[in-house]
Design an enzyme around this catalytic site. Structure first.
Site, PDB file in Angstrom:
ATOM      1  N   ASP A  18      -4.715 -13.289 -19.505  1.00  0.00           N
ATOM      2  CA  ASP A  18      -3.297 -12.938 -19.473  1.00  0.00           C
ATOM      3  C   ASP A  18      -2.433 -14.142 -19.847  1.00  0.00           C
ATOM      4  OD1 ASP A  18      -4.328 -10.591 -18.617  1.00  0.00           O
ATOM      5  OD2 ASP A  18      -3.573 -10.692 -16.571  1.00  0.00           O
ATOM      6  N   GLU A 276     -10.325 -10.531 -23.785  1.00  0.00           N
ATOM      7  CA  GLU A 276      -9.657 -10.066 -24.995  1.00  0.00           C
ATOM      8  C   GLU A 276      -9.269 -11.192 -25.927  1.00  0.00           C
ATOM      9  OE1 GLU A 276      -6.590  -7.661 -23.338  1.00  0.00           O
ATOM     10  OE2 GLU A 276      -8.144  -6.371 -22.516  1.00  0.00           O
TER      11      GLU A 276
HETATM   12  O1  TRH Z   1     -10.568 -15.193 -19.142  1.00  0.00           O
HETATM   13  P1  TRH Z   1     -10.825 -13.826 -19.622  1.00  0.00           P
HETATM   14  O2  TRH Z   1     -11.983 -13.174 -19.033  1.00  0.00           O
HETATM   15  O3  TRH Z   1      -9.549 -12.924 -19.410  1.00  0.00           O
HETATM   16  C1  TRH Z   1      -9.618 -11.608 -18.939  1.00  0.00           C
HETATM   17  C2  TRH Z   1      -9.265 -10.616 -20.018  1.00  0.00           C
HETATM   18  O4  TRH Z   1      -8.165 -10.972 -20.813  1.00  0.00           O
HETATM   19  C3  TRH Z   1      -9.026  -9.263 -19.411  1.00  0.00           C
HETATM   20  O5  TRH Z   1      -8.560  -8.356 -20.350  1.00  0.00           O
HETATM   21  C4  TRH Z   1      -8.010  -9.379 -18.302  1.00  0.00           C
HETATM   22  O6  TRH Z   1      -7.741  -8.152 -17.767  1.00  0.00           O
HETATM   23  C5  TRH Z   1      -8.585 -10.291 -17.263  1.00  0.00           C
HETATM   24  O7  TRH Z   1      -8.759 -11.570 -17.830  1.00  0.00           O
HETATM   25  C6  TRH Z   1      -7.679 -10.412 -16.053  1.00  0.00           C
HETATM   26  O8  TRH Z   1     -11.094 -13.836 -21.214  1.00  0.00           O
HETATM   27  P2  TRH Z   1     -10.119 -14.103 -22.455  1.00  0.00           P
HETATM   28  O9  TRH Z   1      -9.169 -12.958 -22.604  1.00  0.00           O
HETATM   29  O10 TRH Z   1     -10.954 -14.391 -23.579  1.00  0.00           O
HETATM   30  O11 TRH Z   1      -9.277 -15.392 -22.075  1.00  0.00           O
HETATM   31  C7  TRH Z   1      -9.837 -16.667 -22.053  1.00  0.00           C
HETATM   32  C8  TRH Z   1      -8.797 -17.681 -22.509  1.00  0.00           C
HETATM   33  O12 TRH Z   1      -9.285 -18.992 -22.266  1.00  0.00           O
HETATM   34  C9  TRH Z   1      -8.504 -17.593 -23.996  1.00  0.00           C
HETATM   35  O13 TRH Z   1      -7.118 -17.790 -24.230  1.00  0.00           O
HETATM   36  C10 TRH Z   1      -9.270 -18.772 -24.578  1.00  0.00           C
HETATM   37  C11 TRH Z   1      -9.176 -19.760 -23.454  1.00  0.00           C
HETATM   38  N1  TRH Z   1     -10.175 -20.835 -23.414  1.00  0.00           N
HETATM   39  C12 TRH Z   1      -9.735 -22.133 -23.489  1.00  0.00           C
HETATM   40  O14 TRH Z   1      -8.522 -22.379 -23.629  1.00  0.00           O
HETATM   41  N2  TRH Z   1     -10.657 -23.130 -23.416  1.00  0.00           N
HETATM   42  C13 TRH Z   1     -11.990 -22.909 -23.287  1.00  0.00           C
HETATM   43  O15 TRH Z   1     -12.790 -23.869 -23.226  1.00  0.00           O
HETATM   44  C14 TRH Z   1     -12.429 -21.559 -23.228  1.00  0.00           C
HETATM   45  C15 TRH Z   1     -13.896 -21.267 -23.099  1.00  0.00           C
HETATM   46  C16 TRH Z   1     -11.496 -20.545 -23.286  1.00  0.00           C
END
Ligand code: TRH
Length: 379
Positions: A18, A276
């Site tokens: 989010d 996502e």
């Molecule tokens: O963290 P998430 O599992 O987020 C989830 C989903 O968005 C889901 O739909 C929502 O309902 C739930 O949270 C509450 O996965 P997502 O969406 O990929 O977000 C991870 C974020 O972290 C993304 O912006 C990329 C970032 N990221 C970094 O900035 N640095 C890193 O080293 C990594 C591995 C990820």
């Protein structure tokens, strides 16, 4: 014309998706389109993981052209922005909604929804939802994969930066050295692994261990780490750890700031992503990817998983389609991850070519531009 300003509200439920989406959108609106953006976040500690330059103890701060505000229950009396984005139905503070309602020129109020490739999204995108009491209307804005949806978040220069990175062997070598990862050896595959706990983890690691070729797995610290550590006989692990079993070598990486995570996706041959936002970033990276969808108790997430898989593989050869479908299902609670991985890996070249075309196609539908068009037309 009044000056353009935007308030984005983000309630961090769990994980990083989010706030990840809100932070990306905030930077784009501020830096690419010149809006005065305030980002209201209720959990600054989670936000700090994505943007280490921020200070989780500050109620007001500026970072990358965006004003970051700590969203607390005691909400201040402020003038609402002309564009108001309520991310993922997080419910705006009552005081703020009242302030919107008394303005002569009402703000454009958007509820930015979760991403889905399902067909129903087209019918709900931009639907109005009048406020039950106040003279205000909220509009649903759905990201998506077709022209009749809001599209995807894509920074103006992202694909050019990706191409520069992916076409320059020296830049890549430098990148790997910066992570402490050895030079590539013949036949080696590099895989990033960002996920949740997963029943198929042990079997997947086992098949990589016994695989015919070396496989280097880059594992950002987080929810997958305990299971991977256990596979190597450790109770836990930390960034910097390197573990080897058979042909599998794992490097545990720190959770890095958002822009740097893109480089990992550009550099790896295959990306396992989740939620996502990382799933979208893997599609911009244009390399083969496998998505672990955020699980919901009623199982509705599987329809969402299949909807994206079907769009992504439409028009590919049947064996390629099956290889993606089988591994996608196996990684989301289905059977035989080892067999599915073997088929998927054999389609790697085909999927790498397809990934580029797919990203180019999606790039024509930019969420920030669509949102601004909608806002300016509604003003
Ligand atoms: O963290 P998430 O599992 O987020 C989830 C989903 O968005 C889901 O739909 C929502 O309902 C739930 O949270 C509450 O996965 P997502 O969406 O990929 O977000 C991870 C974020 O972290 C993304 O912006 C990329 C970032 N990221 C970094 O900035 N640095 C890193 O080293 C990594 C591995 C990820």
């Amino acid at each position: 014309m009044r000056s353009e300003s935007c308030d984005i509200f983000c309630n961090v439920v769990d994980n990083y998706g989010d706030i990840g989406v809100c932070w990306r959108l905030a930077r784009q609106l501020a830096n690419e389109h010149g809006l005065a953006v305030r980002l209201w976040v209720d959990d600054l500690a989670s936000f700090q993981r994505l943007c280490p330059d921020t200070d989780a103890a500050l109620d007001v701060q500026r970072c990358r052209g965006v004003e970051i505000r700590h969203w607390t229950t005691d909400f201040p009396a402020i003038e609402p922005a002309s564009l108001v984005i309520e991310a993922f139905a997080c419910t705006l503070p009552e005081r703020y909604v009242t302030a919107m309602a008394v303005l002569q020129r009402k703000p454009v109020w958007i509820n930015l929804e979760y991403l889905s490739a399902e067909d129903w999204v087209e019918g709900c995108h931009k639907l109005p939802s009048p406020h039950p009491r106040l003279p205000l209307t909220k509009y649903f804005f759905f990201p998506g994969f077709t022209e009749r949806t809001g599209g995807l978040l894509l920074e103006r220069d992202l694909l050019a930066r990706r191409d520069a990175f992916q076409s320059d062997a020296e830049v890549q070598q430098h990148y790997w050295r910066s992570l402490g990862v050895q030079e590539r050896i013949a036949g080696e595959l590099r895989v990033s692994l960002f996920g949740y706990e997963n029943e198929a983890m042990e079997a997947l690691l086992g098949c990589w261990e016994k695989g015919a070729h070396p496989l280097t797995c880059l594992l950002p610290e987080g929810r997958s780490l305990p299971q991977v550590a256990a596979f190597f006989g450790h109770s836990t692990g930390k960034a910097g750890d390197i573990w080897q079993r058979g042909n599998l070598r794992v490097h545990v990486l720190p959770f890095v700031e958002q822009e740097r995570y893109d480089e990992l996706l550009w550099a790896c041959d295959v990306n396992f992503v989740r939620g996502e936002d990382s799933c979208v970033r893997a599609q911009w990276a244009a390399n083969p990817f496998i998505w672990q969808i955020y699980p919901q108790h009623d199982g509705v997430h599987l329809a969402k998983l299949e909807a994206l898989r079907a769009r992504y593989t439409a028009g590919l050869l049947p064996e390629t389609v099956l290889s993606v479908r089988d591994l996608s299902l196996a990684w989301n609670g289905g059977p035989d991850v080892a067999g599915a991985w073997a088929h998927f890996a054999a389609q790697g070249g085909m999927l790498a070519r397809h990934g580029k075309e797919w990203a180019d196609r999606l790039a024509n539908n930019n969420l920030a531009l669509n949102l601004l068009d909608f806002y300016r037309q509604s003003e």
